[in-house]
Scaffold this motif. Structure first.
Motif, PDB file in Angstrom:
ATOM      1  N   LEU A  52    -103.163 -27.973 -60.237  1.00 47.96           N
ATOM      2  CA  LEU A  52    -102.639 -29.187 -61.038  1.00 47.96           C
ATOM      3  C   LEU A  52    -101.957 -28.433 -62.159  1.00 47.96           C
ATOM      4  O   LEU A  52    -100.918 -28.633 -62.431  1.00 47.96           O
ATOM      5  N   VAL A  79    -110.555 -32.959 -60.337  1.00 45.41           N
ATOM      6  CA  VAL A  79    -110.017 -31.683 -60.362  1.00 45.41           C
ATOM      7  C   VAL A  79    -111.209 -30.910 -60.796  1.00 45.41           C
ATOM      8  O   VAL A  79    -112.219 -31.181 -61.473  1.00 45.41           O
ATOM      9  N   VAL A 116    -100.159 -37.628 -56.057  1.00 47.12           N
ATOM     10  CA  VAL A 116     -99.501 -36.333 -56.227  1.00 47.12           C
ATOM     11  C   VAL A 116     -98.784 -36.026 -54.994  1.00 47.12           C
ATOM     12  O   VAL A 116     -99.333 -35.785 -53.890  1.00 47.12           O
ATOM     13  N   LEU A 156     -97.312 -30.947 -67.245  1.00 51.18           N
ATOM     14  CA  LEU A 156     -96.932 -30.310 -65.951  1.00 51.18           C
ATOM     15  C   LEU A 156     -95.656 -29.672 -65.941  1.00 51.18           C
ATOM     16  O   LEU A 156     -95.201 -28.581 -65.679  1.00 51.18           O
ATOM     17  N   THR A 207     -96.508 -24.765 -58.260  1.00 55.48           N
ATOM     18  CA  THR A 207     -98.075 -24.517 -57.993  1.00 55.48           C
ATOM     19  C   THR A 207     -98.123 -23.214 -57.046  1.00 55.48           C
ATOM     20  O   THR A 207     -97.458 -22.982 -56.097  1.00 55.48           O
ATOM     21  N   LEU A 256     -95.981 -35.444 -60.045  1.00 50.36           N
ATOM     22  CA  LEU A 256     -96.965 -36.744 -60.372  1.00 50.36           C
ATOM     23  C   LEU A 256     -96.206 -37.861 -60.643  1.00 50.36           C
ATOM     24  O   LEU A 256     -95.239 -37.744 -61.320  1.00 50.36           O
TER      25      LEU A 256
END
Length: 362
Positions: A13, A165, A187, A275, A311, A322
């Motif tokens: 994440l 998470v 997600v 993010l 990621t 997201l």
């Protein structure tokens, strides 16, 4: 007797390239994973077969050599590590079956290693505890395969909890499951189809650069540079490359901690800007993104995502966004259209929900 265990791939994440800097990371397991089925033999041969590869790879336990085995090295490395620790092992027949996209940044290698390790532990009743299992799987990847991973992938594969998470302190190797409520949120994973190699020189260069920067700053790891001391630390370094690495790691650790605070407070929506800031840092400071990653992030944000980032290790792989669940189809269409305009290979998009870690299968 045969035993089967499944270990998942993972999405991180937030918290990229912080693991080998003794920092913090926040991965979660995904539904895609690798199932390993193992059976003892009456000789000293390890035979590893995959439903995704041609032909088995076989080797005598006593003749296993680091760097050998190709794709099967991830499984052979588990046996080698156990043998090197002094355990008496029978020969083994290992069959693996994975649906984690290879080279996508979703940790297909850790899924393979952890599924084999947990299955062998169960079959032979080795009784490995959580710390021993982590050490075994890390050694298989680091010392046998030669991939300089920091341990976060293995933690996620072994210890993840459904609907959470996993907050990982990579210095103490302790973990805590943090609720990740996704009510009316999703997600979205965008597999760019641009493959990367974890054992490649660019990953190693950044790891070595971080270690050199820590040495020059007189700290054991970049995690020890406090955010308030970042400007002073950067002023002590005379190489722009090292300054960029330090800035990314220190600010990324801080973003992880802020994300955990928000999730502990039940506010999943508020993590979006963190993010996106993480992606900007990886693009501009750590410089591990490529056009396919940046285009996907921009497309997701333009389509209404609350936040989006690359990621994985970088130089290819996946992007996550997201976004509101009701906007999923529009976001996918936006990414596909952007890739078509750039003449990129069409991406693969799918939702990811936090899933359980390694577990025995029927």
């Amino acid at each position: 007797m045969t035993v089967s265990w499944r270990a998942p791939g993972r999405v991180n994440l937030i918290g990229e390239h912080t693991d080998y800097n003794a920092g913090f990371a926040l991965p979660f397991a995904i539904e895609q994973g690798c199932t390993a089925t193992v059976e003892a033999r009456h000789d000293d041969v390890v035979s590893v077969a995959s439903r995704q590869q041609d032909g088995p790879v076989e080797a005598s336990i006593g003749r296993l050599q680091p760097g050998s085995g190709g794709w099967a090295g991830y499984a052979l490395g588990v046996v080698w590590s156990l043998a090197e620790s002094g355990r008496e092992l029978p020969g083994l027949t290992v069959e693996v079956d994975s649906d984690v996209p290879v080279g996508s940044g979703l940790s297909s290698s850790a899924a393979l290693v952890c599924s084999v390790a947990t299955a062998v532990d169960d079959l032979l009743d080795l009784g490995l505890d959580a710390d021993e299992m982590l050490a075994l799987t890390r050694r298989a990847e680091n010392d046998f395969v030669g991939a300089p991973t920091g341990g976060m992938d293995q933690l996620a594969a072994l210890r993840s909890v459904e609907s959470h998470v996993l907050f990982c302190d990579m210095r103490s190797l302790t973990t805590r499951a943090v609720p990740f409520p996704l009510d009316e949120l999703a997600v979205l994973v965008v597999d760019t189809r641009a493959e990367h190699q974890h054992a490649g020189g660019e990953y190693r260069r950044r790891r070595e650069g971080c270690e050199e920067a820590a040495r020059r700053l007189g700290v054991s790891a970049l995690r020890d540079v406090a955010p308030d001391d970042l400007d002073a630390a950067l002023a002590r370094l005379d190489e722009d490359e090292l300054r960029r690495y330090v800035r990314h790691v220190v600010t990324e650790d801080e973003r992880v901690l802020r994300t955990v605070d928000l999730l502990d407070a039940g506010d999943s929506r508020a993590i979006g800007p963190l993010l996106t800031a993480s992606h900007v840092s990886m693009r501009d400071d750590f410089r591990i993104t490529i056009p396919q990653l940046d285009v996907a992030v921009d497309a997701l944000l333009d389509a209404g995502a609350l936040g989006a980032r690359m990621t994985g290790g970088g130089f290819g792989g996946c992007v996550i966004g997201l976004l509101p669940t009701k906007g999923m189809d529009e976001a996918i269409a936006a990414v596909e259209a952007a890739y078509d305009r750039e003449s990129f290979t069409a991406p693969r998009c799918f939702p990811a929900r936090p899933s359980p870690g390694a577990h025995r299968t029927p």
